[in-house]
Design a protein around this motif. Structure first.
Motif, PDB file in Angstrom:
ATOM      1  N   SER A  64       0.791  -1.145   0.097  1.00  0.00           N
ATOM      2  CA  SER A  64      -0.042  -0.031   0.146  1.00  0.00           C
ATOM      3  C   SER A  64       1.041   1.041   0.017  1.00  0.00           C
ATOM      4  O   SER A  64       1.923   1.135   0.627  1.00  0.00           O
ATOM      5  N   PHE A  65       0.284   2.251  -0.638  1.00  0.00           N
ATOM      6  CA  PHE A  65       0.939   3.516  -0.788  1.00  0.00           C
ATOM      7  C   PHE A  65       0.206   4.581  -1.077  1.00  0.00           C
ATOM      8  O   PHE A  65      -0.824   4.313  -1.724  1.00  0.00           O
ATOM      9  N   GLN A  66       0.703   5.800  -0.700  1.00  0.00           N
ATOM     10  CA  GLN A  66      -0.207   7.187  -0.994  1.00  0.00           C
ATOM     11  C   GLN A  66       0.722   7.769  -2.312  1.00  0.00           C
ATOM     12  O   GLN A  66       1.813   7.845  -2.541  1.00  0.00           O
ATOM     13  N   LEU A  67      -0.166   8.161  -3.090  1.00  0.00           N
ATOM     14  CA  LEU A  67       0.174   8.608  -4.275  1.00  0.00           C
ATOM     15  C   LEU A  67       0.127  10.439  -4.052  1.00  0.00           C
ATOM     16  O   LEU A  67      -0.792  10.738  -3.669  1.00  0.00           O
ATOM     17  N   VAL A  88      13.118  -5.799  -3.746  1.00  0.00           N
ATOM     18  CA  VAL A  88      12.241  -6.689  -4.417  1.00  0.00           C
ATOM     19  C   VAL A  88      11.596  -6.374  -5.675  1.00  0.00           C
ATOM     20  O   VAL A  88      11.275  -4.996  -5.776  1.00  0.00           O
ATOM     21  N   GLY A  89      11.276  -7.108  -6.500  1.00  0.00           N
ATOM     22  CA  GLY A  89      10.339  -6.814  -7.657  1.00  0.00           C
ATOM     23  C   GLY A  89       8.938  -7.424  -7.427  1.00  0.00           C
ATOM     24  O   GLY A  89       8.784  -8.670  -7.147  1.00  0.00           O
ATOM     25  N   LEU A  90       7.956  -6.660  -7.732  1.00  0.00           N
ATOM     26  CA  LEU A  90       6.503  -7.003  -7.204  1.00  0.00           C
ATOM     27  C   LEU A  90       5.808  -7.136  -8.274  1.00  0.00           C
ATOM     28  O   LEU A  90       5.774  -5.884  -8.996  1.00  0.00           O
ATOM     29  N   GLN A  91       5.080  -7.977  -8.798  1.00  0.00           N
ATOM     30  CA  GLN A  91       4.157  -8.109  -9.685  1.00  0.00           C
ATOM     31  C   GLN A  91       2.740  -7.926  -9.004  1.00  0.00           C
ATOM     32  O   GLN A  91       2.268  -8.754  -8.330  1.00  0.00           O
ATOM     33  N   PHE A  92       1.922  -6.950  -9.575  1.00  0.00           N
ATOM     34  CA  PHE A  92       0.646  -6.846  -9.088  1.00  0.00           C
ATOM     35  C   PHE A  92      -0.413  -7.931  -9.283  1.00  0.00           C
ATOM     36  O   PHE A  92      -0.308  -8.252 -10.624  1.00  0.00           O
ATOM     37  N   ALA A  93      -1.014  -8.577  -8.556  1.00  0.00           N
ATOM     38  CA  ALA A  93      -1.875  -9.862  -8.580  1.00  0.00           C
ATOM     39  C   ALA A  93      -3.409  -9.334  -8.921  1.00  0.00           C
ATOM     40  O   ALA A  93      -3.946  -9.869  -9.652  1.00  0.00           O
ATOM     41  N   SER A  94      -3.661  -8.490  -8.032  1.00  0.00           N
ATOM     42  CA  SER A  94      -4.948  -7.698  -8.154  1.00  0.00           C
ATOM     43  C   SER A  94      -4.904  -6.333  -7.584  1.00  0.00           C
ATOM     44  O   SER A  94      -4.366  -6.242  -6.741  1.00  0.00           O
ATOM     45  N   MET A  95      -5.916  -5.826  -8.220  1.00  0.00           N
ATOM     46  CA  MET A  95      -5.882  -4.216  -7.778  1.00  0.00           C
ATOM     47  C   MET A  95      -7.360  -3.851  -8.187  1.00  0.00           C
ATOM     48  O   MET A  95      -7.704  -4.098  -9.361  1.00  0.00           O
ATOM     49  N   SER A  96      -7.872  -2.954  -7.327  1.00  0.00           N
ATOM     50  CA  SER A  96      -9.300  -2.472  -7.671  1.00  0.00           C
ATOM     51  C   SER A  96      -9.281  -1.643  -8.831  1.00  0.00           C
ATOM     52  O   SER A  96      -8.318  -0.759  -9.046  1.00  0.00           O
ATOM     53  N   PRO A  97     -10.331  -1.352  -9.699  1.00  0.00           N
ATOM     54  CA  PRO A  97     -10.449  -0.521 -10.703  1.00  0.00           C
ATOM     55  C   PRO A  97     -10.151   1.137 -10.139  1.00  0.00           C
ATOM     56  O   PRO A  97      -9.657   1.831 -10.966  1.00  0.00           O
ATOM     57  N   ARG A  98     -10.650   1.216  -8.840  1.00  0.00           N
ATOM     58  CA  ARG A  98     -10.434   2.506  -8.390  1.00  0.00           C
ATOM     59  C   ARG A  98      -8.822   3.041  -8.187  1.00  0.00           C
ATOM     60  O   ARG A  98      -8.567   3.888  -8.547  1.00  0.00           O
ATOM     61  N   TYR A  99      -7.853   2.006  -7.893  1.00  0.00           N
ATOM     62  CA  TYR A  99      -6.739   2.211  -7.663  1.00  0.00           C
ATOM     63  C   TYR A  99      -6.124   2.068  -9.120  1.00  0.00           C
ATOM     64  O   TYR A  99      -4.988   3.078  -9.470  1.00  0.00           O
ATOM     65  N   THR A 100      -6.469   1.421 -10.045  1.00  0.00           N
ATOM     66  CA  THR A 100      -5.887   1.449 -11.459  1.00  0.00           C
ATOM     67  C   THR A 100      -6.111   2.811 -12.121  1.00  0.00           C
ATOM     68  O   THR A 100      -5.069   3.434 -12.742  1.00  0.00           O
ATOM     69  N   TRP A 101      -7.351   3.426 -11.664  1.00  0.00           N
ATOM     70  CA  TRP A 101      -7.536   4.727 -12.356  1.00  0.00           C
ATOM     71  C   TRP A 101      -6.627   5.763 -11.903  1.00  0.00           C
ATOM     72  O   TRP A 101      -6.227   6.871 -12.674  1.00  0.00           O
ATOM     73  N   SER A 102      -6.495   5.577 -10.340  1.00  0.00           N
ATOM     74  CA  SER A 102      -5.847   6.669  -9.664  1.00  0.00           C
ATOM     75  C   SER A 102      -4.418   6.524 -10.271  1.00  0.00           C
ATOM     76  O   SER A 102      -3.899   7.482 -10.435  1.00  0.00           O
TER      77      SER A 102
END
Length: 120
Positions: A64-67, A88-102
């Protein structure tokens, strides 16, 4: 034989260089307390993170992080894709559409920033 510099970048999303405070929760069955981390680059698909805890390839975490300039705190489940000393390198596995939009709005704002003049 392929040379190392001839390997193709398989990332599907453009990465942006950032320095953002983050928290990571490691799903290891023990203590699910958040640990401090710093995002170093970010895309819709994942992130490179400075993180002092030792993680295994394939391990699941929640980041989690603040933009900057946004009122929403982005949260995403992720999988560790690579790990080295302190990163570390992280691959996002799931993210809500709201976060993707942000994230898309944040990246658009970064794209609109003027490039710093070089030289001196």
């Amino acid at each position: 034989m392929l040379q190392a510099n001839a390997l193709v970048n398989r990332r599907s999303s453009h990465r942006y260089t950032v320095t953002l405070a983050a928290e990571i929760v490691v799903y290891d069955g023990n203590d699910d307390s958040p640990c401090d981390a710093t995002l170093r680059d970010l895309s819709l698909g994942g992130a490179s993170v400075d993180f002092s805890e030792r993680l295994r390839l394939g391990q699941r975490v929640r980041v989690s992080f603040q933009l900057p300039g946004h009122d929403v705190r982005v949260e995403a489940d992720a999988v560790v894709r690579w790990a080295s000393a302190g990163q570390v390198g992280l691959q996002f596995a799931s993210m809500s559409p709201r976060y993707t939009w942000s994230l898309n709005r944040y990246f658009a704002a970064l794209d609109e920033q003027p490039v710093a003049a070089m030289g001196g």
